[in-house]
Design a protein around this motif. Structure first.
Motif, PDB file in Angstrom:
ATOM      1  N   ASN A 143     -20.342  -6.904   6.179  1.00 61.75           N
ATOM      2  CA  ASN A 143     -19.863  -7.879   5.201  1.00 61.75           C
ATOM      3  C   ASN A 143     -20.957  -8.877   4.813  1.00 61.75           C
ATOM      4  O   ASN A 143     -20.738 -10.081   4.760  1.00 61.75           O
ATOM      5  CB  ASN A 143     -18.628  -8.620   5.735  1.00 61.75           C
ATOM      6  CG  ASN A 143     -17.354  -7.809   5.539  1.00 61.75           C
ATOM      7  OD1 ASN A 143     -17.313  -6.859   4.755  1.00 61.75           O
ATOM      8  ND2 ASN A 143     -16.308  -8.165   6.273  1.00 61.75           N
ATOM      9  N   GLN A 144     -22.150  -8.339   4.573  1.00 62.12           N
ATOM     10  CA  GLN A 144     -23.314  -9.109   4.121  1.00 62.12           C
ATOM     11  C   GLN A 144     -23.822 -10.116   5.153  1.00 62.12           C
ATOM     12  O   GLN A 144     -24.532 -11.062   4.812  1.00 62.12           O
ATOM     13  CB  GLN A 144     -22.990  -9.829   2.805  1.00 62.12           C
ATOM     14  CG  GLN A 144     -22.693  -8.882   1.650  1.00 62.12           C
ATOM     15  CD  GLN A 144     -22.318  -9.617   0.386  1.00 62.12           C
ATOM     16  OE1 GLN A 144     -21.135  -9.757   0.079  1.00 62.12           O
ATOM     17  NE2 GLN A 144     -23.301 -10.098  -0.336  1.00 62.12           N
ATOM     18  N   ILE A 145     -23.486  -9.891   6.414  1.00 62.52           N
ATOM     19  CA  ILE A 145     -24.000 -10.739   7.493  1.00 62.52           C
ATOM     20  C   ILE A 145     -24.744  -9.857   8.496  1.00 62.52           C
ATOM     21  O   ILE A 145     -24.162  -8.918   9.036  1.00 62.52           O
ATOM     22  CB  ILE A 145     -22.863 -11.496   8.210  1.00 62.52           C
ATOM     23  CG1 ILE A 145     -22.187 -12.476   7.254  1.00 62.52           C
ATOM     24  CG2 ILE A 145     -23.401 -12.234   9.437  1.00 62.52           C
ATOM     25  CD1 ILE A 145     -21.025 -13.227   7.853  1.00 62.52           C
ATOM     26  N   PRO A 146     -26.031 -10.139   8.763  1.00 59.31           N
ATOM     27  CA  PRO A 146     -26.759  -9.376   9.778  1.00 59.31           C
ATOM     28  C   PRO A 146     -26.583 -10.007  11.162  1.00 59.31           C
ATOM     29  O   PRO A 146     -26.930 -11.169  11.375  1.00 59.31           O
ATOM     30  CB  PRO A 146     -28.218  -9.475   9.314  1.00 59.31           C
ATOM     31  CG  PRO A 146     -28.287 -10.755   8.550  1.00 59.31           C
ATOM     32  CD  PRO A 146     -26.912 -11.027   7.996  1.00 59.31           C
ATOM     33  N   TYR A 147     -26.019  -9.248  12.089  1.00 59.59           N
ATOM     34  CA  TYR A 147     -25.872  -9.685  13.472  1.00 59.59           C
ATOM     35  C   TYR A 147     -27.013  -9.073  14.286  1.00 59.59           C
ATOM     36  O   TYR A 147     -27.310  -7.880  14.148  1.00 59.59           O
ATOM     37  CB  TYR A 147     -24.547  -9.216  14.056  1.00 59.59           C
ATOM     38  CG  TYR A 147     -23.315  -9.773  13.366  1.00 59.59           C
ATOM     39  CD1 TYR A 147     -22.688 -10.924  13.831  1.00 59.59           C
ATOM     40  CD2 TYR A 147     -22.772  -9.126  12.253  1.00 59.59           C
ATOM     41  CE1 TYR A 147     -21.555 -11.425  13.206  1.00 59.59           C
ATOM     42  CE2 TYR A 147     -21.645  -9.618  11.623  1.00 59.59           C
ATOM     43  CZ  TYR A 147     -21.033 -10.771  12.100  1.00 59.59           C
ATOM     44  OH  TYR A 147     -19.916 -11.263  11.469  1.00 59.59           O
ATOM     45  N   SER A 148     -27.611  -9.869  15.142  1.00 58.58           N
ATOM     46  CA  SER A 148     -28.695  -9.380  15.993  1.00 58.58           C
ATOM     47  C   SER A 148     -28.298  -9.563  17.451  1.00 58.58           C
ATOM     48  O   SER A 148     -27.939 -10.669  17.874  1.00 58.58           O
ATOM     49  CB  SER A 148     -29.991 -10.157  15.697  1.00 58.58           C
ATOM     50  OG  SER A 148     -31.080  -9.593  16.372  1.00 58.58           O
TER      51      SER A 148
END
Length: 226
Positions: A143-148
């Motif tokens: 949803n257009q969020i990069p999780y690292s």
């Protein structure tokens, strides 16, 4: 105005480092469910700290002598991602941003599927803290969020790495109504993946560096005291 913004950013950065110093501790390996965002939850060590600064939400905890961090930017990104090949371009560029800023050396990288979603797994070595450490990183764009999801350790394939991958990464749960299609963005007005990915990777590095440096400074001091 730019000067004021720079001073504000520096203040936030030092506040973040001070926060990390206060919250670093060791713990047993008991994990608890944690709702990291509206879309994602993860099992995480019960003794952890949370920071919202530098445009990033960060949770961190010690795993023995290693450090685990999960982070996401507070704002969504606007990358045009039509399909899996565009998603891969974003992931590659994201990784390049982190490796370049840390002056690291890439060990390996691969696109992996976990519960039907495309993650980008990578590992690279860096001496950014003064001693060489291996960064094992899983990145998920959703949803257009990069999780690292990151483990920083002196060993690439140690006991903590296996624990991190089997117990923490495999515990990631994504909201039921989401699918792999939520990893794409077909808005024609948005930027191309490779242009934004490197910038986001660089910003994530700056969000991580405070916690990382402080953690290993504290760890080295403890070793000298023993």
């Amino acid at each position: 105005m730019n000067l004021n913004r720079t001073m504000t950013n520096k203040k936030s950065y030092y506040t973040f480092i001070f926060f990390c110093i206060l919250s670093i501790n060791t713990f047993g390996q008991k994990l608890i469910p944690y709702q990291f965002s509206n879309d994602l939850s993860i099992d995480f060590p019960q003794e952890f700290s949370i920071a919202d600064t530098l445009g990033q939400k960060v949770i961190q905890s010690a795993l023995g002598d290693d450090l685990i961090l999960v982070m996401q930017p507070t704002d969504k990104i606007n990358d045009y991602l039509e399909d899996q090949s565009e998603l891969l371009k974003f992931y590659e560029s994201f990784l390049k941003g982190m490796v370049d800023k840390s002056k690291g050396k890439l060990i390996k990288k691969e696109l992996v599927t976990i519960n039907g979603f495309h993650f980008f797994k990578s590992s690279f070595s860096t001496k950014i803290t003064g001693t060489e450490n291996i960064w094992t990183n899983y990145v998920l764009l959703l949803n257009q969020i990069p999780y690292s999801f990151l483990l920083i350790s002196p060993s690439e394939n140690g006991e903590n790495t296996a624990f991190f991958e089997k117990k923490i990464i495999n515990s990631i749960k994504i909201k039921n109504n989401l699918t792999a299609q939520n990893q794409f963005n077909t808005n024609q007005e948005d930027s191309q993946a490779y242009k934004i990915g490197k910038l986001i990777g660089s910003l994530c590095f700056y969000g991580l560096i405070g916690a990382m440096i402080v953690f290993f400074i504290v760890k080295d001091r403890k070793k000298k005291m023993d």
